[in-house]
Design a protein around this motif. Sequence first.
Motif, short mmCIF file in Angstrom:
data_model
loop_
_atom_site.label_atom_id
_atom_site.label_comp_id
_atom_site.label_asym_id
_atom_site.label_seq_id
_atom_site.Cartn_x
_atom_site.Cartn_y
_atom_site.Cartn_z
N CYS A 421 0.87 -1.18 0.00
CA CYS A 421 0.00 0.00 0.00
C CYS A 421 0.91 1.23 0.00
O CYS A 421 1.66 1.44 0.95
CB CYS A 421 -0.92 0.01 1.22
SG CYS A 421 -2.40 -1.01 1.03
N ARG A 422 0.81 2.03 -1.06
CA ARG A 422 1.66 3.22 -1.12
C ARG A 422 0.90 4.44 -1.61
O ARG A 422 1.50 5.48 -1.88
CB ARG A 422 2.86 2.95 -2.02
CG ARG A 422 2.50 2.74 -3.48
CD ARG A 422 3.72 2.51 -4.33
NE ARG A 422 4.24 1.17 -4.17
CZ ARG A 422 5.28 0.69 -4.86
NH1 ARG A 422 5.89 1.44 -5.73
NH2 ARG A 422 5.70 -0.54 -4.66
N GLY A 423 -0.42 4.33 -1.81
CA GLY A 423 -1.19 5.45 -2.33
C GLY A 423 -2.64 5.36 -1.92
O GLY A 423 -2.99 4.83 -0.86
N ALA A 426 -4.94 2.49 -0.21
CA ALA A 426 -5.06 2.21 1.22
C ALA A 426 -6.51 2.34 1.67
O ALA A 426 -6.99 1.54 2.50
CB ALA A 426 -4.16 3.15 2.02
N LEU A 427 -7.24 3.34 1.14
CA LEU A 427 -8.64 3.51 1.52
C LEU A 427 -9.48 2.32 1.06
O LEU A 427 -10.30 1.79 1.83
CB LEU A 427 -9.19 4.81 0.92
CG LEU A 427 -10.69 5.06 1.13
CD1 LEU A 427 -11.02 5.12 2.61
CD2 LEU A 427 -11.13 6.34 0.42
N ASP A 428 -9.26 1.88 -0.18
CA ASP A 428 -10.02 0.73 -0.70
C ASP A 428 -9.68 -0.54 0.07
O ASP A 428 -10.55 -1.38 0.31
CB ASP A 428 -9.73 0.55 -2.19
CG ASP A 428 -10.10 1.78 -3.00
OD1 ASP A 428 -11.29 1.97 -3.27
OD2 ASP A 428 -9.20 2.56 -3.32
N ARG A 455 0.81 6.82 8.88
CA ARG A 455 1.08 6.62 7.44
C ARG A 455 -0.19 6.24 6.71
O ARG A 455 -0.46 6.73 5.61
CB ARG A 455 2.14 5.53 7.29
CG ARG A 455 2.46 5.19 5.85
CD ARG A 455 3.83 5.65 5.45
NE ARG A 455 4.23 5.04 4.19
CZ ARG A 455 4.11 5.63 3.02
NH1 ARG A 455 3.59 6.83 2.93
NH2 ARG A 455 4.50 5.02 1.92
N LEU A 456 -1.01 5.37 7.32
CA LEU A 456 -2.27 4.99 6.70
C LEU A 456 -3.20 6.20 6.57
O LEU A 456 -3.89 6.36 5.55
CB LEU A 456 -2.96 3.89 7.51
CG LEU A 456 -2.46 2.46 7.29
CD1 LEU A 456 -3.08 1.52 8.31
CD2 LEU A 456 -2.77 1.99 5.87
#
Length: 564
Positions: A421-423, A426-428, A455-456
């Motif tokens: 997860c880098r963009g 993360a929400l999805d 970070r999240l």
Amino acid sequence: MSDSELKLEIRRPGKDPEFYAIEPGIYTIGSDNDCRIQLNSKAVDSRHAILTIHEDRCWIEDLSSTAGTQVDHTPVHGRAQVSRNQEVNIDRFSLYVHSSDPRPSAEPPPPPPPSTPPAPQTETQSETTPAPDVSNSAREQKRSIKQQIHKELVERMDLKRLTVSHIQQDELSQKAHATLEKIVHDVRHKLPTGISPETLIKEVYDEALRLGPLEDLLADDSVTEIMVNGSQQIYVEKNGKLVLTDQTFTDDTSVLAIIERIVSPIGRRIDESQPYVDARLPDGSRVNAIIHPLSLTGPCLTIRKFSRTPFSDQDMIRFGTLSEGAATFLRACVELRKNIIVSGGTGSGKTTFLNVLSGYIPTTDRIVTIEDAAELKLTQDHVVRLESRPPNIEGRGAIAIRDLVRNALRMRPDRIVVGECRGGEALDMLQAMNTGHDGSLTTIHANTPRDVISRLETLVLMSGMDLPVRAIREQVASAIDIVAHESRLSDGSRKITKITEVMGLEGEQIVMQDIFEFKQNGVDEDGKVIGKFAPTGSIPTFLEDIAARGLTIDRSIFDPRNGE
């Protein structure tokens, strides 16, 4: 010769010559708008040829075009060297690379600065003058010989056309070996002492058709990472330490050819309009490449190697990455369908450990993996592997990780495993974890388990959704159950330094407790880290759920007196 002295002259039919100041680099020639040198003609292919300009020489490579490319009206087969002021013909167009502007109105280039005469040598200076570096001289001589043999091989076999044709790889390999043996046999009597013909054949063959000097490094199991900094510098990581090798490429053009050989089979591209790329080797090793104009040191290539046989938890225990008790606890978490994030810095081993955790997933579950470049090696049978796609030459057609996460929800997954997860994905991912897709796994870059939370929150905001911070924290606290943090220590070893439970939201803060941790006590005389794995004494809040699911776990593994 300075970069500012280079001029490109283009003569178009019925028009005056055009002159452009250029710098060393790679220039695509064709009728497409994204070509750096655009020639508008029906006879010119969309991507017709590539002109590579160095400070001391130029190369033109025909890309199997329909009308062909000529140098001084001689057809180019594959790649050919172009001298300064020499004519390159494509259809009715003529191109020239000049060392300076040939027009009479142009000022001549400034004369080179006068060289400073050497100071007279004293007797002391004479005694301390170092002897000439014989090894460097021999290396340069071998490099020159390899360049000549490689050029002869390309001319005799027309490698470019054979590679893109439907010829079988075995047949191409046999032809190349036979041609190389003949070339080396013809010049055998000219080879300097100490250069083995067999070694020469292997090195030129590897560079022409395989991955050049990288072949031996990829075959070496003690090498975990390969870093190419231009054609003349290759570093490797061994036992967590960086080591400079004596391997080199012939020139930057050879490095570019090998990068192209890596990225082309998986539908990726790299050129001046897309000068960096993520890719993978057939064995799953991760590849990153970046070239001019972004890289000022020449083409750079970084390869993160993965074991041919996926590591198990027992391998990790043997390596000292985690303890037996921690492995038992994590196995129970995966079987209990807890959502787990593996965090850590770059090169800490997150992907390798994610692969180990995925081995705990029951074979009865349907698993969907989502990655930028497919690296995970799951041993289960029911696995669907998805890979993101970069934009095409026109800048369209990109499929991001976020798109694949949303699509995976419609594929009836029991488990979703996201490589990183880098963009905005993360929400999805959090929404998937909160809507019945328990047991999901992913990795994230962070310094500590506590930093994973912030970070999240940042990544969710990158999704473009204007959500209040409390709403984001509620999503994180509800979705994430366990954070396993991995670090690369000073001696190069990798350790799971903390296994932390996310307990929930109290007020505005997410409450977390460490279950296991690695305590470093110091280093020995060889620089090796001394420490031990130990439970903190905290008991997971979901321990009763383990028994309710029919699973068993020994409570003694949480006793802090059982440090290993």
